[in-house]
Structure formats: C-alpha cells, structure tokens
Write a protein that holds these residues in place. Structure first.
Motif, PDB file in Angstrom:
ATOM      1  N   TYR A  47      70.132 -84.221 179.264  1.00  8.94           N
ATOM      2  CA  TYR A  47      70.232 -84.689 177.274  1.00  8.94           C
ATOM      3  C   TYR A  47      70.912 -86.055 177.466  1.00  8.94           C
ATOM      4  O   TYR A  47      70.712 -86.699 176.880  1.00  8.94           O
ATOM      5  N   SER A  50      68.861 -88.473 177.944  1.00  3.94           N
ATOM      6  CA  SER A  50      68.457 -89.035 176.995  1.00  3.94           C
ATOM      7  C   SER A  50      69.130 -89.979 175.799  1.00  3.94           C
ATOM      8  O   SER A  50      68.316 -91.206 175.408  1.00  3.94           O
ATOM      9  N   LEU A  54      68.116 -93.957 175.051  1.00  2.00           N
ATOM     10  CA  LEU A  54      68.320 -95.063 174.292  1.00  2.00           C
ATOM     11  C   LEU A  54      68.587 -96.604 174.086  1.00  2.00           C
ATOM     12  O   LEU A  54      68.357 -97.597 173.989  1.00  2.00           O
ATOM     13  N   ARG A 318      78.420 -89.459 157.912  1.00  2.00           N
ATOM     14  CA  ARG A 318      78.826 -89.893 159.332  1.00  2.00           C
ATOM     15  C   ARG A 318      77.835 -91.548 158.572  1.00  2.00           C
ATOM     16  O   ARG A 318      78.275 -92.242 158.990  1.00  2.00           O
TER      17      ARG A 318
ATOM     18  N   ARG B  40      67.677 -86.376 155.345  1.00  2.00           N
ATOM     19  CA  ARG B  40      68.282 -85.806 154.208  1.00  2.00           C
ATOM     20  C   ARG B  40      68.707 -87.152 153.442  1.00  2.00           C
ATOM     21  O   ARG B  40      69.729 -87.135 152.644  1.00  2.00           O
ATOM     22  N   HIS B  56      66.796 -72.903 155.589  1.00  2.49           N
ATOM     23  CA  HIS B  56      67.967 -71.995 156.393  1.00  2.49           C
ATOM     24  C   HIS B  56      68.075 -70.785 155.873  1.00  2.49           C
ATOM     25  O   HIS B  56      68.524 -70.151 156.037  1.00  2.49           O
ATOM     26  N   GLN B  76      70.749 -74.473 164.032  1.00  2.00           N
ATOM     27  CA  GLN B  76      71.558 -75.630 163.958  1.00  2.00           C
ATOM     28  C   GLN B  76      70.298 -76.744 163.684  1.00  2.00           C
ATOM     29  O   GLN B  76      69.276 -76.778 163.839  1.00  2.00           O
ATOM     30  N   GLU B  77      70.687 -77.579 162.364  1.00  2.00           N
ATOM     31  CA  GLU B  77      70.592 -78.789 161.851  1.00  2.00           C
ATOM     32  C   GLU B  77      70.462 -80.001 162.947  1.00  2.00           C
ATOM     33  O   GLU B  77      71.662 -80.384 162.695  1.00  2.00           O
ATOM     34  N   ILE B  78      70.012 -80.825 162.579  1.00  2.00           N
ATOM     35  CA  ILE B  78      70.089 -82.314 163.381  1.00  2.00           C
ATOM     36  C   ILE B  78      69.741 -83.590 162.480  1.00  2.00           C
ATOM     37  O   ILE B  78      68.350 -83.517 161.617  1.00  2.00           O
ATOM     38  N   GLU B  79      70.469 -84.226 161.108  1.00  2.00           N
ATOM     39  CA  GLU B  79      69.747 -85.249 160.060  1.00  2.00           C
ATOM     40  C   GLU B  79      69.472 -86.037 160.990  1.00  2.00           C
ATOM     41  O   GLU B  79      70.260 -86.752 162.038  1.00  2.00           O
ATOM     42  N   THR B  80      68.027 -86.817 161.128  1.00  2.00           N
ATOM     43  CA  THR B  80      67.265 -87.969 161.587  1.00  2.00           C
ATOM     44  C   THR B  80      67.804 -89.575 160.363  1.00  2.00           C
ATOM     45  O   THR B  80      67.060 -89.988 160.922  1.00  2.00           O
ATOM     46  N   GLU B  89      66.512 -88.017 170.034  1.00  2.00           N
ATOM     47  CA  GLU B  89      68.032 -87.379 170.305  1.00  2.00           C
ATOM     48  C   GLU B  89      68.281 -86.099 169.762  1.00  2.00           C
ATOM     49  O   GLU B  89      68.463 -85.509 170.969  1.00  2.00           O
ATOM     50  N   ARG B  93      68.886 -82.279 172.210  1.00  2.00           N
ATOM     51  CA  ARG B  93      69.978 -81.483 172.166  1.00  2.00           C
ATOM     52  C   ARG B  93      69.620 -80.181 171.870  1.00  2.00           C
ATOM     53  O   ARG B  93      70.454 -79.373 172.514  1.00  2.00           O
TER      54      ARG B  93
END
Lengths: 355, 417
Positions: A47, A50, A54, A318, B40, B56, B76-80, B89, B93
């Motif tokens: 991981y 990776s 990038l 974020r 999102r 979910h 688990q959620e990952i936002e892109t 990525e 993960r």
C-alpha cells in the motif's frame, strides 16, 4: 542536509561546477538515494509503495511544468493534455505494434514535445495570463480530439488498455517492481533537470524569465528558447503520461482533464517555482496531503462523530483542510516548500552559534 | 528526562495493549470487508451523496439483523472526488484491509482498476456505468456491471419508443441527444445498428460539457428535425436543463425518454418540480419510489435507534440504486458462504456466488437478473417510469430488448480494447 562549508577551496572549474561541491552533501544525497531506490521497495508494504508510485509519476510531471513555469516564466494550464498526448501515443504503439517501454516512453515524450512546441508558438506574442488562456485552449482542443478521433483513442470509450511493461521478458506486475521501474525514470528526470538548468539553455531560460527584453538584448533568441522550454516541458509531461498509463494499465481520456493541469500548477507553486527540489516537494505534498488528512480524520474523528456522519464529513473537511494548508504554506513562505526547507537549513548551518 | 521516558513508556504500553485488543477482537469476530468508494465532493456528488449512504444503510441493516451467516460486514468508505489516482490509492488500501468485493464508483475508475481486480481476484460491481463490454464474463472475469449497460439501455430505449409509436419504427425520426464524452457516445453504435434493422431515421445531437446550455440542440430537434421521439443520454446538470428546454419549446415530454443518469428526482426538481416534468419518461435499473419492503425496514431500523431516516432516502431513484448494488453484493456473499460452507470466502468464491444470482428481486426493487459466468450484466433489464402527479409511476414491466444486437456490440467493443 545540515553541514558547514568551512574549508572549501575550489581549485578547478570542475570542482566549481559540481552539483554537490561538498563530500558530506554527496554522501547525504547518496544515502537518501540508496534509501529510496534500494531499501524502500524491499521494506515498504504494498500500500505504501502504491502511494510512492503515485508520487513518482507526479514528480516527473511537476519537474516538466517547473521548467516551463518556474525557470522560463511561461504559464501553462495544458499539462494534463500534454500528458494525454504522451499516454495515447505510447498506448497506440504498444497495442498496435507491440513495442517495448524503452521505445514507447521516449516516443510518447517526443510526440508531446512536438505538440507542445506547436502550442508554444503563440508565446512569442502573448504573455502572462493571455498565454495561460492559449494553453487552456490547447488543453480543450486536445481533450476534444482524443474524445472524438477514434483512430487515436481506440473507440468510443476513449480508453486503451495496455499490458504491464516487461523487462527482458519479465512483466513488472507487483508494486515493488513498478516502483523500481518508475524510480529509474524519476532519477533520470531529476538528473536531467539539475543539469539542464545550469547549462547554456537553462541560463537562457532564467534570463527570459527574469526580463525577456534584456535577454533579447544580450543576444538570446527568445522565440527559439521559449519553444525549447515548451518542448522540454511537454516532453516531461508526455513521459509522465506514459508512466501513469503503465502504472494504471490504461490510457483513459478522463485521467488527463483540466483539473489535472490545475493540480500540477498547484504542485509547482506550492513546492517552489524554479527549484528541482521544490517540484519534488510539491508533487509529494499535493499527492499525499489528501490521503494523510484522511488518515488523521479517520483516527481522530471517531471521538466526536458517528460512523455515518464521519463518512459524509471527512471528504468535505478534507477539502477545507487541504485548501487551508495551501494558503497557510503560501503565506508562511510564498516561495514554496523548497524555500522553507532552505530557510530551515540555513538556520541550522551555524546553530547553535548563529549571529 | 524522567518525565519524557515515563510518557514514552505509557504510550508504548498503550499502543501495545490496543494492538493486542484489536488482534483478539479480529480473531473473535467473523468479518467480511467490503471496500466502498464514493464521490461526495466531485462532479457527480448529486448521485454519490445519496447512493453511497444507501449502500451503508443496507450493510448496516444486514449487520443489525445478522443476515450473513454469523459474519459482519466491515464497510469502510474512501472518498475519491471522482479522480483516478485517489481511486487507485483507495483500492490499494482496501485490498490491504482484506476487501474481497468492492462497489466501484465511476467509469474512469473502473477502467483503471479493471486489471488490478483481475490480478488480485477481487470482485468489482459497476451498476449502470463502467465498461459496457464487461457484460462478457469470459473477458472480464472479476467485473460485474449487474445492471443494464449503456448498450442495453440504448436498445431498451428503442424498444420503448417502438411500443409508444404503435409497434413500428419504419420511417420514424428519432433524435439522440447526448453528453459529449465517452460514456455519452457509447450507445450510438447500438442505435445505428437498430436504425438499419428497424428502418428509422437516427440523428445525434451532441451537448458539449458542462452541458448547461442546450437551447440550440433542443431547437434543432423540435423545430428543424421535428423528431417523433427523443432519447436523452445526459449527466449532471444537463438533464434538468433539457427538460426545461423541451418544455419551453412546447415539445411533449411524454415523447422524451431519459437513460438512467437523466432520470433522478433531483433532475426533475432542478428542472422546476413535478409540475414542469409531467409525462417525462425515465429509465431505471432499480425500482423507483418508496413502495418496497426493504425501504420500510431500513426506516424502522433508524426509528429503533431513535433517529430520523436520512434525507437522501427521499431521492428514491439514486437511493434505491445504492440498495440494489449493496443487496446484490450481499447476495453474492451469502451465495459464496454457501459454497464454502461457512468458511471465510475469498474473492474467487464471491465471483462464483455472484454468477449464481437469479430469482432475487428484493420485493420488486431488483429486476429479474440472471447473472451467469458468461453474462455478468444479468440480462440488461430496465423499467420505464413516467412522471405522473407527484411521483414516478411505472409504465412498463421489467424488460430487455435486442439482445443479439447488444452482444454483437459487446464483442466488437472487446476487439478495440
């Protein structure tokens, strides 16, 4: 790194021209290079590799844009499009002719350089923000062309799947193998840039950036050198595009849209204009910051919020933190992260006996 | 100095204990990891902010009712932000955390992850987007569109138009208005083939991104071309603008059919509400509306916890699509658990479980899918819902059409990729 220069006596031109005049600096660079080239792929998890991969792709692209924007002072928001030119050139060569990476990567770069030179032609007449708009037009035209000319884009999906690069018949499939593959080109790009900017061409670029009329008066052919800058910068972009396609296994039209160009612009501005180290810092910063802020929010956010709220809030928060940190760094040091690093180094140079 | 070392010691002990706890907890609990990615904040947030919470909710519902043979789902959620590198990525993960199935979000992301999914043997689902050719399970073993691809949607739209225009398309004029990107142009080859086969005239009208100015195209369709029927394949803000423009030009909206991403309640609201969009035909790959038992049960689950059901639930089209995606994944997992007799399934087991999905309708929300090792699309089923009163009313049953033409294009698309 942190070291003092006392007792340095240069007795030859070669010593004066050396990239790292001090043995300690050479050793420090060698240790860092060894860490990243040899130790990282063996010890890091898949991981984390990776993530580094990038970053490596972004470093090549950022170096290219920095040559154009940081060293020559020509704004371009067509970086994403130049990357796509390289990516699709290589993808077509791979799929149609089955060529290996050591041909497709330079070929992608050269094609991007050719298109970049054409886009650079207006730079003789127009400057600053106007040139930015001209390169924006290039971005849109190239996007449109790739989207509509199926001979280039390989069909309505505008995406060409490409196999992994193979090295003497061994396909580079794992993250560690790809890491070494990408690292080779990143090292090449860094060394080439470091040497370019202290060559005759590099000095001409800097002269044009600082004052183009004065540069012309002292005999620099501005048009030619501006086109060189566009060509070299686009070459890097094209190579970055090919590397990204090899890494992702696909050349896709939506990988190289306008927001990518803006991201690269952010990298060189945050990292530091006119600095090789800055390009690296900027590329790593812009690539990793969203990921690191997410880690922080994921581990810390659970204390205040429920899980379903967290999923909704993290992405938005974020973006806010990302934007806030960019503004923070630009206010603290407008010359970018590279300058910040140099300031820290200068502080420690005479520490603890600074005056 | 002393103080620092005590703190360090405390930290080390704390970290060690929590690590130990985590290990024992994982050992006690049987867990299946599903790697959710979402957009999102990016260009498709209008869909993502409704669709992902629905996924979910369904996984929570499965966990709360222990529907998965003693396993709990870790989702688990990952936002892109709809970008490709963050999606890669996120994939790495989630793979590291042991995900064996992933609802993928977005067409370019599907392209970028396709090869990795196959290499790592992880199942990816891409309902309503992604690679149309991935309907062919032989060529794309780990990619499951599970819902009608753009090819199937185009074919079904032609079938619907044919039924609406009295059973024959000979000499009719059909306009295809589409968002000018790869996903938008994808149905065109199918439509062209069908135009030859059915003898209708097809003209295409491109809408350049960002697609908020459609006046010229709509005028062209309604005044100059005088289309008998319009097939609309638009995304983002443009469906709502198109509804407004057709209305303003006096074109009957009952002669417009929107493919799946031009068919949400949000589009109708943005066009000016139910009143404006009366008669507009929307194509769905998951049932729209509130009349499904699973929606009531999720609401009950929220009420039991003393919470309000999420606001996104009222956006039934996208919410129900999220439910469909999650429900089919869970169904595949329970099929996989049957195969392994309760042992921890691998991605390959989930793939096999996925290929055994049939007779699974979730109270009418899911079409009569028939997913097989060769057909990962499950038949390309859609249903047309029309805007009537203050809601979407079904005007057809689940149907699919022109499967031979669709599969010809699937095979042709494989060659170019």
């Amino acid at each position: 790194m942190f070291h003092r220069e006392s007792g340095v006596f240069k007795t030859s031109y070669a010593a004066d021209m050396a990239l790292y005049p001090l043995p300690i600096a050479r050793w420090a660079v060698a240790v860092f290079a060894g860490l990243f080239i040899a130790v990282a792929p063996l010890t890091f998890g898949e991981y984390y590799l990776s993530l580094l991969n990038l970053c490596l792709v972004a470093i090549v692209g950022a170096l290219g844009l920095n040559i154009l924007l940081g060293y020559t002072g020509q704004i371009s928001i067509g970086q994403g499009a130049f990357m796509s030119v390289g990516a699709y050139t290589a993808a077509n060569l791979i799929v149609r002719l089955g060529l290996p990476f050591w041909i497709t990567i330079p070929a992608g770069g050269l094609m991007a350089a050719l298109i970049g030179t054409v886009v650079g032609i207006p730079s003789l007449r127009i400057k600053g923000i106007y040139l930015a708009i001209a390169t924006l037009a290039a971005q849109l035209i190239i996007e449109w062309t790739i989207n509509h000319v199926h001979w280039i884009s390989g069909g309505v999906q505008a995406s060409i799947e490409i196999p992994r690069p193979s090295f003497f018949g061994m396909p580079l499939a794992s993250e560690a193998q790809i890491y070494v593959f990408l690292m080779f080109f990143v090292v090449l790009a860094i060394i080439a840039t470091l040497n370019l900017v202290r060559s005759r061409i590099g000095r001409a670029f800097i002269a044009i950036r600082d004052q183009d009329i004065a540069a012309e008066i002292i005999g620099i052919d501005i048009f030619r050198y501006k086109l060189y800058a566009f060509a070299i910068s686009s070459f890097y972009a094209g190579v970055a595009g090919v590397l990204e396609s090899y890494y992702l296994g696909i050349a896709n039209y939506e990988q190289f849209q306008l927001d990518v160009s803006i991201d690269y612009l952010a990298m060189v501005i945050i990292g530091g204009l006119g600095s090789v180290l800055g390009s690296i810092f900027g590329a790593v910063f812009v690539t990793l910051l969203p990921i690191v802020t997410r880690w922080a929010l994921e581990s810390g956010g659970g204390l205040f919020l429920t899980e379903s709220n967290l999923a909704d809030i993290i992405p938005h928060l974020r973006l806010v933190i990302f934007g806030g940190l960019i503004i923070f760094f630009l206010i603290v040091e407008p010359d970018g992260l590279a300058r910040l690093w140099r300031n820290i180094r200068n502080y420690f140079r005479l520490w603890p006996f600074s005056y | 100095m002393m103080r620092i070392s005590t703190t360090a010691l405390a930290l080390t002990v704390g970290a060690a204990t929590s690590l130990g706890l985590a290990v024992t907890a994982a050992a006690q609990e049987k867990k299946i990891v599903i790697g959710v990615t979402c957009d999102r904040t990016g260009p498709t947030q209008i869909v993502g902010t409704v669709l992902c919470p629905a996924e979910h909710d369904y996984f929570d519902y499965v966990n709360a009712n222990h529907l998965l043979d003693g396993y709990t789902i870790d989702h688990q959620e990952i936002e892109t932000g709809y970008k490709v590198p963050p999606a890669v990525e996120a994939y790495q993960r989630q793979k590291q955390e042991g995900a064996i199935i992933m609802p993928i979000y977005g067409t370019p992301q599907t392209h970028a992850l396709n090869e990795r999914l196959e290499q790592d043997k992880i199942v990816g689902t891409t309902p309503g987007f992604g690679i149309a050719a991935s309907a062919d399970g032989q060529k794309y073993p780990y990619l499951f569109p599970i819902a009608a691809s753009y090819f199937s949607q185009g074919a079904a739209a032609v079938q619907f138009v044919k039924d609406q225009l009295g059973g024959s398309l000979k000499g009719k004029k059909i306009a295809f208005i589409y968002y000018d990107n790869p996903a938008g142009t994808e149905p065109i080859p199918v439509l062209k083939d069908l135009a030859d086969a059915e003898g209708f005239e097809l003209r295409t009208f491109a809408v350049p991104p960002p697609g908020v100015e459609l006046n010229a195209q709509v005028l062209d369709i309604t005044q100059r071309y005088k289309a008998d029927f319009v097939i609309s394949h638009l995304f983002g803000r443009s469906p709502s603008v198109s509804i407004k423009e057709f209305k303003a030009n006096g074109y009957p909206l009952s002669k417009v059919v929107g493919l799946v991403w031009a068919s949400g309640e949000a589009d109708i609201m943005a066009a000016g509400g139910w009143g404006v969009a009366q008669g507009y035909n929307t194509m769905q790959f998951a049932g729209a509306g509130d009349d499904y038992p699973i929606r009531q049960e999720i609401k009950a689950m929220y009420q039991k916890e003393g919470k309000q059901p999420p606001a996104g639930m009222e956006n039934t089209v996208y919410y129900n699509r999220g439910l469909l995606n999650a429900a089919i994944e869970v169904k595949a997992l329970s099929n996989a658990l049957e195969l392994t007799h309760g042992a921890q399934p691998t991605g390959t087991d989930v793939k096999k479980g996925m290929e055994e999905i049939h007779d699974f309708t979730l109270g009418g929300l899911v079409p009569p899918l028939e997913i097989t090792p060769t057909d990962h699309e499950g038949g390309g089923w859609v249903r047309i819902f029309q805007v009537k009163g203050n809601g979407l009313v079904p005007v057809t049953d689940w149907f699919n059409a022109y499967r031979d033409t669709v599969w010809q294009q699937v095979k042709a698309a494989e060659k170019t990729q």
